[in-house]
Design an enzyme around this catalytic site. Structure first.
Site, PDB file in Angstrom:
ATOM      1  N   ASP A   1      50.667 -24.350 -43.251  1.00 63.79           N
ATOM      2  CA  ASP A   1      49.621 -24.143 -42.253  1.00 63.79           C
ATOM      3  C   ASP A   1      48.758 -25.381 -42.035  1.00 63.79           C
ATOM      4  OD1 ASP A   1      48.485 -23.971 -44.782  1.00 63.79           O
ATOM      5  OD2 ASP A   1      47.931 -21.873 -44.627  1.00 63.79           O
TER       6      ASP A   1
ATOM      7  N   ASN B   1      41.708 -12.178 -49.916  1.00 64.39           N
ATOM      8  CA  ASN B   1      41.999 -10.937 -49.189  1.00 64.39           C
ATOM      9  C   ASN B   1      43.508 -10.679 -49.116  1.00 64.39           C
ATOM     10  OD1 ASN B   1      42.831 -12.871 -47.404  1.00 64.39           O
ATOM     11  ND2 ASN B   1      41.467 -12.287 -45.734  1.00 64.39           N
TER      12      ASN B   1
ATOM     13  N   HIS C   1      45.853 -12.925 -48.152  1.00 59.60           N
ATOM     14  CA  HIS C   1      46.621 -13.663 -47.146  1.00 59.60           C
ATOM     15  C   HIS C   1      47.565 -14.665 -47.797  1.00 59.60           C
ATOM     16  CE1 HIS C   1      43.168 -16.785 -46.893  1.00 59.60           C
ATOM     17  NE2 HIS C   1      44.225 -17.496 -47.237  1.00 59.60           N
TER      18      HIS C   1
ATOM     19  N   GLU D   1      46.633 -13.353 -42.127  1.00 58.12           N
ATOM     20  CA  GLU D   1      45.513 -12.523 -42.552  1.00 58.12           C
ATOM     21  C   GLU D   1      45.911 -11.047 -42.620  1.00 58.12           C
ATOM     22  OE1 GLU D   1      42.926 -13.803 -43.732  1.00 58.12           O
ATOM     23  OE2 GLU D   1      41.905 -15.234 -42.422  1.00 58.12           O
TER      24      GLU D   1
HETATM   25  C1  GLP Z   1      43.979 -21.149 -47.890  1.00 61.43           C
HETATM   26  C2  GLP Z   1      45.406 -21.484 -47.548  1.00 61.43           C
HETATM   27  C3  GLP Z   1      46.371 -20.658 -48.341  1.00 61.43           C
HETATM   28  C4  GLP Z   1      45.968 -20.681 -49.806  1.00 61.43           C
HETATM   29  C5  GLP Z   1      44.651 -20.011 -49.975  1.00 61.43           C
HETATM   30  C6  GLP Z   1      44.162 -19.975 -51.418  1.00 61.43           C
HETATM   31  O1  GLP Z   1      43.409 -20.211 -47.066  1.00 61.43           O
HETATM   32  N1  GLP Z   1      45.702 -21.340 -46.177  1.00 61.43           N
HETATM   33  O2  GLP Z   1      47.683 -21.164 -48.157  1.00 61.43           O
HETATM   34  O3  GLP Z   1      46.927 -20.001 -50.558  1.00 61.43           O
HETATM   35  O4  GLP Z   1      43.704 -20.728 -49.200  1.00 61.43           O
HETATM   36  O5  GLP Z   1      43.502 -21.133 -51.725  1.00 61.43           O
HETATM   37  P1  GLP Z   1      42.949 -21.543 -53.151  1.00 61.43           P
HETATM   38  O6  GLP Z   1      44.139 -21.960 -53.924  1.00 61.43           O
HETATM   39  O7  GLP Z   1      42.022 -22.676 -52.873  1.00 61.43           O
HETATM   40  O8  GLP Z   1      42.292 -20.346 -53.711  1.00 61.43           O
END
Ligand code: GLP
Length: 253
Positions: A66, A135, A137, A142
């Site tokens: 992403d 949440n 995702h 989402e």
């Molecule tokens: C973001 C990314 C996800 C990632 C998530 C968790 O929203 N788009 O791909 O898995 O955050 O991030 P973190 O590892 O910082 O908790």
């Protein structure tokens, strides 16, 4: 499919070993890459191992999950910058094989479609790394995202924007939109490693465990994948039933 490790460092060892093995057995492997704080120790351990073991990374292809809409690849908070900082600039990759969605594409829908086609033309993803949002995702899919969605533009939920605001210090605002690979491209990966670490993920991990597959908790879809592993540290596993925690900790991944 659930595996519990003592801490993020042992997870980094396990995941980076898996990556190194796959690249050794297939130097032109297609990897799906993730961003987020969870992946930082993984990439840093991977870089060390590749250097120590002189692994050839020049033929692998990667697709990131992403990117934020409206941020150029040079913007310090773009996922493109994250990938350069944590991985790409540390090893001799062939940059032309490293792909991220372009958050500044003039026609975002057309770009999303092209990104999806590009993944397909490369034969799909062999090994997909995933983190998970608080949440549930994955990528930026989402809660409520249909399981048949392909790469698309998404409006980020308030919760995700709040969670990710920790990366946007000062007055910088978390973008409202992002491009993400869809559930289809993710589920078509031949193998998936989802990593969740820390207490902040314990609640959603317990939710994953309790619930049937539902679009309201996107990563429950992984229960349908034949080769998906949910890799947790003890903190992220701490709200699972105690019996489950005991059993899983005894079984090496
Ligand atoms: C973001 C990314 C996800 C990632 C998530 C968790 O929203 N788009 O791909 O898995 O955050 O991030 P973190 O590892 O910082 O908790």
């Amino acid at each position: 499919m659930l595996h519990i490790f003592p801490d993020p460092s042992s997870i980094a060892d396990y995941v980076s070993n898996t990556l190194v093995e796959r690249i050794r057995s297939k130097p032109d492997v297609v990897l799906g890459l993730a961003t987020g704080a969870t992946m930082e120790p993984v990439y840093s351990r991977f870089v060390e191992k590749v250097r120590q073991q002189r692994v050839d990374v020049s033929r692998l292809t990667s697709f990131n999950l992403d990117e934020y809409v409206g941020l150029s690849g040079d913007h310090p908070k773009s996922y493109s910058s994250y990938m350069r900082q944590h991985l790409f600039e540390h090893l001799p990759f062939d940059r032309s094989r490293l792909h991220l969605p372009d958050g500044l594409a003039p026609d975002l829908d057309a770009h999303s479609h092209e990104y999806s086609i590009k993944v397909e033309r490369c034969g799909g993803i062999e090994l997909q790394l995933l983190g998970v949002g608080s949440n549930g995702h994955i990528g930026f899919n989402e809660p409520g995202t249909p399981f048949d969605s392909r790469c698309h533009v998404v409006r980020l939920s308030e919760r995700t924007r709040r969670d990710n605001s920790r990366f946007f210090e000062g007055n910088a605002v978390v973008p409202e939109f992002a491009i993400t690979m869809g559930m289809v491209e993710i589920m078509q990966a031949r193998e998936i490693l989802l990593v969740a670490t820390g207490e902040s993920k314990a609640h959603i991990v317990a939710e994953w465990y309790r619930r049937e597959v539902t679009e309201m908790v996107p990563f429950t879809v992984l229960k349908r994948h034949p080769r998906a592993k949910i890799i947790l540290d003890e903190a992220a596993a701490s709200q699972l039933p105690e019996q489950v925690q005991r059993t899983l900790m005894a079984v090496p991944a």
